[in-house]
Design a protein around this motif. Sequence first.
Motif, mmCIF file in Angstrom:
data_model
loop_
_atom_site.group_PDB
_atom_site.id
_atom_site.type_symbol
_atom_site.label_atom_id
_atom_site.label_comp_id
_atom_site.label_asym_id
_atom_site.label_seq_id
_atom_site.Cartn_x
_atom_site.Cartn_y
_atom_site.Cartn_z
ATOM 1 N N ASN A 265 0.819 2.447 -4.082
ATOM 2 C CA ASN A 265 0.331 1.070 -4.214
ATOM 3 C C ASN A 265 1.485 0.071 -4.162
ATOM 4 O O ASN A 265 1.576 -0.827 -5.008
ATOM 5 N N SER A 266 2.359 0.221 -3.187
ATOM 6 C CA SER A 266 3.517 -0.673 -3.110
ATOM 7 C C SER A 266 3.065 -2.123 -2.903
ATOM 8 O O SER A 266 2.034 -2.405 -2.289
ATOM 9 N N GLY B 288 0.810 -1.219 0.000
ATOM 10 C CA GLY B 288 0.000 0.000 0.000
ATOM 11 C C GLY B 288 0.838 1.260 0.000
ATOM 12 O O GLY B 288 1.951 1.292 -0.536
ATOM 13 N N VAL B 289 0.308 2.307 0.631
ATOM 14 C CA VAL B 289 0.944 3.626 0.605
ATOM 15 C C VAL B 289 2.278 3.610 1.351
ATOM 16 O O VAL B 289 2.357 3.134 2.489
ATOM 17 N N THR C 65 2.112 6.623 -8.455
ATOM 18 C CA THR C 65 1.190 5.484 -8.375
ATOM 19 C C THR C 65 1.840 4.302 -7.675
ATOM 20 O O THR C 65 1.215 3.627 -6.842
ATOM 21 N N LYS C 66 3.111 4.066 -7.977
ATOM 22 C CA LYS C 66 3.823 2.966 -7.325
ATOM 23 C C LYS C 66 4.010 3.242 -5.830
ATOM 24 O O LYS C 66 3.912 2.323 -5.000
#
Length: 230
Positions: free
Chosen positions: A84-85, A53-54, A80-81
Amino acid sequence: MDPIYKVLIVCTSHTQYPLRSQKTGLWLSEVTHFCDEMADRNLPYDLASPEGGVVSIDEKSVDRRDTTNEKWTHNPTFQTKLANSIRLNDVDPSQYQILYLAGGHGSMWDFPQNEALQAIVRQIYERGGMVAAVGHGVSGLLNVTLSDGTALISNRQLTGFSNVEEKIARLDDQVPFLLEDKLREKNCLYSKGLIPFLSHIEVDDRLVTGQNPLSARKVGRKVLEEMYEK
């Protein structure tokens, strides 16, 4: 034609100091400066973290005067990455040839004992990949054992965030341990630069480590040199 390698960048999920209200997390430039080097080769990359996530960013690391930070802050793919890790437990190490452990004080809590991270390091390294880390991210190498039972960092040339840098930052009483001390305890051949907070890296076979945030770009350059020029 040069090969295209895929890069996995691991960031901390930890944000809390035990006795301070300020938040910790990823030290931003340790990722942006490294990514800037990877971008020169157009290498694909993923971001991962223990919880997914973040990725929380240490507010003190958001330096608007850092043009590389600014550049990547306005890169929609990168943002975005970051938001959304991939959770470490969901990472497939076989996809990656380069592994980079980014720092920030948060990593001192959620890197060293993380078995998923240890497995990722071991698999990428034993398949002939490059393993790199910078600053507090080096703590993710402390407890990695190889398949033959030996410690990855034993008798290896290494660096990482130093005791004097921790004291200058006035966080030596907040972290769970001092990284320099712990690395020495693990029998690695630790070194540091003569002047705190200036770039310093160590290279030992397929292991590249940087001392502090200013070392991240040099770590990236050395990784590419080792992968492409040997």
